[in-house]
Design an enzyme around this catalytic site. Structure first.
Site, PDB file in Angstrom:
ATOM      1  N   VAL A   1       0.826  -1.201   0.000  1.00 26.26           N
ATOM      2  CA  VAL A   1       0.000   0.000   0.000  1.00 26.26           C
ATOM      3  C   VAL A   1       0.863   1.255   0.000  1.00 26.26           C
ATOM      4  O   VAL A   1       0.567   2.246  -0.675  1.00 26.26           O
ATOM      5  CB  VAL A   1      -0.953  -0.011   1.217  1.00 26.26           C
ATOM      6  CG1 VAL A   1      -1.692   1.313   1.339  1.00 26.26           C
ATOM      7  CG2 VAL A   1      -1.939  -1.155   1.093  1.00 26.26           C
ATOM      8  N   ALA A   2       1.967   1.232   0.742  1.00 18.31           N
ATOM      9  CA  ALA A   2       2.824   2.413   0.829  1.00 18.31           C
ATOM     10  C   ALA A   2       3.490   2.733  -0.492  1.00 18.31           C
ATOM     11  O   ALA A   2       3.858   3.879  -0.757  1.00 18.31           O
ATOM     12  CB  ALA A   2       3.882   2.208   1.912  1.00 18.31           C
TER      13      ALA A   2
ATOM     14  N   GLU B   1      -1.503   6.549  -5.260  1.00 18.90           N
ATOM     15  CA  GLU B   1      -2.896   6.579  -5.728  1.00 18.90           C
ATOM     16  C   GLU B   1      -3.207   7.889  -6.442  1.00 18.90           C
ATOM     17  O   GLU B   1      -2.745   8.954  -6.054  1.00 18.90           O
ATOM     18  CB  GLU B   1      -3.866   6.402  -4.555  1.00 18.90           C
ATOM     19  CG  GLU B   1      -3.907   5.006  -3.970  1.00 18.90           C
ATOM     20  CD  GLU B   1      -2.867   4.796  -2.893  1.00 18.90           C
ATOM     21  OE1 GLU B   1      -2.866   3.734  -2.281  1.00 18.90           O
ATOM     22  OE2 GLU B   1      -2.059   5.714  -2.696  1.00 18.90           O
TER      23      GLU B   1
ATOM     24  N   ASP C   1       3.605  31.095 -41.328  1.00 22.42           N
ATOM     25  CA  ASP C   1       3.232  31.916 -42.474  1.00 22.42           C
ATOM     26  C   ASP C   1       3.500  33.377 -42.141  1.00 22.42           C
ATOM     27  O   ASP C   1       3.725  33.738 -40.977  1.00 22.42           O
ATOM     28  CB  ASP C   1       1.748  31.747 -42.800  1.00 22.42           C
ATOM     29  CG  ASP C   1       1.444  30.395 -43.416  1.00 22.42           C
ATOM     30  OD1 ASP C   1       2.249  29.931 -44.228  1.00 22.42           O
ATOM     31  OD2 ASP C   1       0.405  29.807 -43.075  1.00 22.42           O
TER      32      ASP C   1
ATOM     33  N   ASP D   1      -2.965  27.315 -43.577  1.00 21.77           N
ATOM     34  CA  ASP D   1      -4.387  27.657 -43.661  1.00 21.77           C
ATOM     35  C   ASP D   1      -5.070  27.112 -44.901  1.00 21.77           C
ATOM     36  O   ASP D   1      -6.291  27.121 -44.989  1.00 21.77           O
ATOM     37  CB  ASP D   1      -4.581  29.176 -43.611  1.00 21.77           C
ATOM     38  CG  ASP D   1      -3.795  29.894 -44.711  1.00 21.77           C
ATOM     39  OD1 ASP D   1      -3.211  29.200 -45.562  1.00 21.77           O
ATOM     40  OD2 ASP D   1      -3.766  31.136 -44.696  1.00 21.77           O
TER      41      ASP D   1
ATOM     42  N   ASP E   1      -2.043  22.631 -47.423  1.00 22.23           N
ATOM     43  CA  ASP E   1      -1.169  22.634 -46.246  1.00 22.23           C
ATOM     44  C   ASP E   1      -1.389  21.410 -45.365  1.00 22.23           C
ATOM     45  O   ASP E   1      -0.595  21.155 -44.449  1.00 22.23           O
ATOM     46  CB  ASP E   1      -1.422  23.891 -45.397  1.00 22.23           C
ATOM     47  CG  ASP E   1      -0.871  25.139 -46.056  1.00 22.23           C
ATOM     48  OD1 ASP E   1       0.103  25.021 -46.816  1.00 22.23           O
ATOM     49  OD2 ASP E   1      -1.418  26.230 -45.811  1.00 22.23           O
TER      50      ASP E   1
ATOM     51  N   GLU F   1       6.543   6.410   4.270  1.00 19.44           N
ATOM     52  CA  GLU F   1       5.494   5.407   4.437  1.00 19.44           C
ATOM     53  C   GLU F   1       6.066   3.992   4.411  1.00 19.44           C
ATOM     54  O   GLU F   1       5.526   3.089   5.059  1.00 19.44           O
ATOM     55  CB  GLU F   1       4.435   5.560   3.347  1.00 19.44           C
ATOM     56  CG  GLU F   1       3.590   6.830   3.483  1.00 19.44           C
ATOM     57  CD  GLU F   1       2.612   6.991   2.337  1.00 19.44           C
ATOM     58  OE1 GLU F   1       2.605   6.132   1.438  1.00 19.44           O
ATOM     59  OE2 GLU F   1       1.852   7.982   2.333  1.00 19.44           O
TER      60      GLU F   1
ATOM     61  N   THR G   1      -5.313  13.237   2.647  1.00 23.04           N
ATOM     62  CA  THR G   1      -4.528  14.461   2.834  1.00 23.04           C
ATOM     63  C   THR G   1      -3.670  14.826   1.631  1.00 23.04           C
ATOM     64  O   THR G   1      -3.258  15.973   1.486  1.00 23.04           O
ATOM     65  CB  THR G   1      -3.609  14.317   4.060  1.00 23.04           C
ATOM     66  OG1 THR G   1      -2.612  13.318   3.811  1.00 23.04           O
ATOM     67  CG2 THR G   1      -4.416  13.936   5.290  1.00 23.04           C
TER      68      THR G   1
END
Length: 908
Positions: free
Chosen positions: A291-292, A296, A338, A615, A619, A684, A714
């Site tokens: 878990v440590a 997550e 351009d 444009d 292109d 942890e 936290t």
């Protein structure tokens, strides 16, 4: 009574018609006359048929995406921990871990959904419009409002908005999205072909395809889900979202973390068992280690940061169509832009004219002679400008400038009469660099031609003084003017030649026109920022070299060195590579769309990250080829916008620079919250290692549920807040990020800072608080702290101190992670209010878990004495202060290194 009758008639309209039936029958079935539908009839049909759009259905995708979150490598770690918990008999812990998996998957799924909706919502910035004939007049409406029976107008560069049958004219259509064919096909008004498949029908065009040449009028016979595109979309619901390169890289790191966690768990499980730990305690240790190790929420946080970057860019005028493009923008090395409309305002004005008889004169000079009058008449004749409903000219800005200039020269054109007397039109060809029309002027067929001077010179009669024309054109170009030559010819016969080359020959030069398009005022500052950021800017334009170079120098491109390639089409591959490898910035003049593609290929081969603007229809290949294809939202065609990765809603070069800056900021912020999340893995993990290596002599300093409270309760909000951190000082003075090995978002330096510096420092502080509480209570190694013993309450207080200590170190790490090099004073303590709010929340959440009795029983916490609280309050300052000192020493070393390098350069 009439509306009711109309409604009855509307109900008899078929949902689908046969578009291949005779045109008269099709018009009858759709009840469409030559003046199109009325507005009220169109509204009634819209109520029956619904909007002209293809809506994606998400049935089944939700389950697949949820399953993908549940088998992510980090989720697999937690599944393993849950399984161990059930085996060890700690059912409550197992249920808690499963709940964490589901919550984490749901959170990630929610964030991905929000990000996808954010990208889809950006279509509002690019409203697709169509020209339609209603109530007998031409109107512009949103394409979603089209209904069966509408008469629409198609032009070069348009996207076909619905399934239509051509009733007038002819066009070339790119059907590649439906048929896979790369070559455009011709579609023309006429009879249906016998036994031809629908997609091969020579008079039909289909929604989503693009018109690459020609003009036509067409009648809509299918909209929305009844179109060919709609049918394909209904069969294409198995598509899945591709992960960005950043997400894939983080996923690889997640697999690495999973492998390390499993390996550590297995090794220390054996060590703990060999040290005399009971099997239940050894499994608890393995669960805690797994878990440590799990960060997550890492992937959903990254997705959210990218989505926030997309929304920020949209507000700045840059619509990004893929989340992953935000990451790429931050590493751009070269911008190929351009000139007209991007560097300049695209507000052409006629400034000066030159004629063989009168020489050069300004437009303001009075009493133009007959030679100027003929020039003005011809340049207005050779246009396709129209007047809008408000009376303003609409069309190509260059042609609008010619029409307005003709009016200034006392030759105000009648555009309606111009169109009536026109017998042939040869549109502007970027290869030929010219355009011509054949009109009946004064009852005589007359050819009017305009184009680049060097393109027209070879087509002039022998009477023209080519040297004088070139000298005049060069002089005007040196002033930064766009120069066009205008010529005429009266064919020997009344019959118009069918071939273009037979029209544009033996011309008589009427003169030259100089058009001025001033640079945008903000472009010079944007170019300076590019140079400060280590980006090079090349200009790729179809304009004259001298004109383009003058504009480039005016905005600062080419400072200190500018290379001008007067004829970009003629440059060889070797010379092109040499130019792009040199430190100089380059103006590619008289460039065709193929030139853009060659430039993009050459830069990619040199390992450069390329942003390319465009444009036009042609292109599209270059926009596809560049890492970031940038289309113009105002002046660009639908084809270009479809091919591009990013669309500028204001056609402004400065917006590209803003996008690069935002891309760098987003990338930096992703690194910041990854650093923040990774830094807490060490404090942890170490408590479980201490417990295992001591064989249980030292009681477990942290519980698994407390780790889950840290990682989900936290840690989350501050991590999200770091994704919205303002740009760090000096962001746009750093060179572009390198591509290739060692340039990833997770680097060796980051891991060293997270694990070896911030992580170890936090671990030392946290374990110090833990042992301080135990020793103050009289604990000695090996003494029992089990429930019912005299030290049990003190043990709960000690584990609570460990839990609270990690939270307090998180606060210091969050403040330290806000900058990579700069001092926090430079960034500003309160410049990220969301982070301050996240810190307040995590402190309040921690206080609730420590001092509210119901949570104490669940998480194994106990109230902390005030001396322990006072000790813990120093942790944020110590963590942040130590990292601030580290960054200060780093800046000092970099300054010394820079001074030594400058001194060595001076000696040389």
């Amino acid at each position: 009574m009439q509306p009711a009758a109309a409604g009855t008639e509307q109900s008899q309209l078929p949902v689908e018609v046969d578009p291949r039936e005779p045109l008269a029958r099709l018009r009858q079935d759709l009840r469409t006359g030559s003046e199109g539908l009325s507005r009220r009839e169109a509204d009634r049909r819209a109520a029956v048929y619904g909007p002209n759009e293809v809506r994606r259905e998400h049935r089944g995708q939700l389950r697949r995406e949820l399953a993908r979150q549940l088998v992510h490598p980090l989720a697999l770690l937690l599944w393993g921990a849950a399984g161990l918990a059930f085996v060890a008999g700690t059912r409550v812990l197992g249920v808690a871990i499963v709940a964490v998996i589901l919550l984490n998957a749901g959170f990630a799924l929610l964030q991905e959904r929000q990000a996808e909706r954010a990208v889809e919502a950006l279509a509002d910035y690019l409203p697709a419009h169509s020209r339609v004939i209603r109530d007998g007049g031409e109107q512009t409406v949103e394409s979603t409002q089209l209904v069966p029976g509408d008469l629409i107008l198609l032009d070069e560069g348009d996207k076909v908005p619905a399934d239509v049958r051509l009733v007038e004219g002819a066009v070339e259509i790119d059907l590649s999205m439906l048929t896979g064919e790369s070559a455009p096909v011709e579609r023309a008004a006429g009879q249906a072909a016998a036994d031809a498949p629908t997609l091969r029908e020579p008079n039909l065009a289909f929604s989503g395809t693009t018109c690459v040449e020609g003009q036509a009028k067409a009648i809509v016979f299918a909209t929305g889900r009844h179109t060919e595109l709609g049918r394909i979309a209904a069969l294409s619901q198995r598509t899945r979202r591709e992960g960005s390169p950043l997400e894939l890289q983080v996923k690889r790191v997640a697999w690495l973390i999973a492998a390390v966690a499993v390996g550590m768990g297995a090794v220390f499980l054996l060590i703990g068992t060999a040290s005399g730990l009971p099997v239940r305690d050894a499994l608890t240790f393995a669960i805690g280690l797994l878990v440590a190790n799990v960060p997550e929420g890492l992937l959903p946080t990254i997705t959210l940061a990218l989505a926030l970057g997309v929304r920020l860019l949209a507000r700045q005028g840059a619509v990004v169509k893929r989340l992953s493009a935000v990451e790429t923008l931050g590493s751009t090395h070269v911008i190929c832009t351009d000139k007209t409309g991007t560097l300049t305002r695209n507000r052409m004005r006629l400034r000066t004219v030159w004629t063989p008889l009168g020489g050069e004169r300004g437009v303001e000079e009075p009493d133009p002679g007959d030679d100027v009058g003929r020039l003005a008449e011809a340049m207005a004749e050779c246009t396709t400008v129209t007047r809008g409903e408000d009376g303003a000219f609409t069309g190509d800005p260059t042609e609008v400038a010619l029409v307005e200039g003709a009016a200034c020269l006392d030759r105000d054109p009648d555009l309606g009469a111009r169109d009536l007397r026109r017998r042939a039109l040869f549109r502007f060809d970027p290869r030929l660099r010219m355009m011509s029309v054949v009109s009946d002027l004064r009852d005589t067929p007359t050819v009017s031609v305009k184009g680049a001077p060097e393109a027209l010179l070879p087509r002039l009669g022998c009477s023209a003084d080519a040297d004088a024309v070139r000298a005049a054109a060069d002089a005007m170009a040196q002033e930064g003017l766009r120069v066009l030559a205008v010529a005429t010819r009266s064919p020997a016969t009344a019959e118009v030649p069918a071939r273009r080359e037979d029209v544009e020959c033996d011309l008589e030069l009427l003169g030259l026109v100089g058009l001025h398009d001033p640079p945008r005022p903000e472009v010079a500052g944007a170019v300076r920022r590019c140079h400060q950021a280590g980006l090079r800017v090349h200009v790729v334009t179809g304009d004259n070299g001298a004109t383009a170079a003058a504009v480039a120098r005016e905005v600062g491109i080419g400072d200190p060195e500018l290379s001008v390639l007067a004829d970009a089409e003629a440059v060889g591959e070797q010379r092109l590579d040499e130019l792009l490898a040199s430190p100089a910035e380059v103006v590619f003049a008289r460039a065709s769309p193929e030139t853009k593609l060659r430039v993009a290929d050459a830069l990619r081969d040199q390992g450069q990250i390329v942003a390319m603007t465009g444009d036009g229809v042609n292109d599209a290949p270059a926009l596809h080829r560049a890492h970031i294809g940038v289309a113009m939202g105002l002046s660009g065609t639908d084809v270009a916008r479809e091919a591009a990765t990013m669309v500028l809603t204001d056609d402004n070069f400065a917006t590209i620079v803003k996008a690069v800056e935002s891309g760098r900021r987003v990338y930096d912020n992703i690194r910041k919250f990854i650093l923040y999340i990774f830094a807490h893995a060490v404090p942890e993990i170490v408590p479980f290692l201490v417990y295992a290596l001591s064989g249980g002599t030292i009681p477990l300093p942290l519980t698994v549920l407390q780790i889950l409270a840290i990682d989900l309760g936290t840690e989350t909000l501050p991590a999200l807040a770091l994704g919205r951190e303002p740009a760090e000082p000096g962001l746009m003075t750093r060179p572009p990020r390198r591509s290739g090995r060692g340039s990833g978002v997770i680097t060796r330096d980051m891991l060293f800072r997270a694990w070896a510096f911030l992580g170890l420092l936090s671990t030392a502080l946290v374990m110090g608080a833990y042992f301080y509480v135990l020793w103050r209570a009289g604990w000695t190694p090996g003494a029992s702290t089990a429930e019912g013993s005299g030290l049990h309450q003190d043990y709960l207080t000690a584990t609570t101190a460990t839990f609270a200590g990690i939270v307090m170190c998180q606060v210091g790490t969050a403040m330290a992670a806000r900058t990579d090099r700069a001092s926090l004073r430079e960034v500003g303590w309160a410049s990220n209010p969301l982070l301050l709010a996240g810190i307040v929340f995590e402190l309040a959440f921690t206080a609730v878990l420590i001092w509210v009795p119901p949570f104490q029983s669940v998480f194994g916490t106990a109230p902390l004495p005030w001396d322990v609280v006072a000790l813990l309050l120093t942790f944020p300052v110590l963590v942040w202060g130590a990292d601030e000192l580290r960054r200060s020493l780093r800046r000092r070393r970099e300054t010394v290194r820079g001074s030594r390098a400058a001194g060595a350069a001076d000696q040389e």
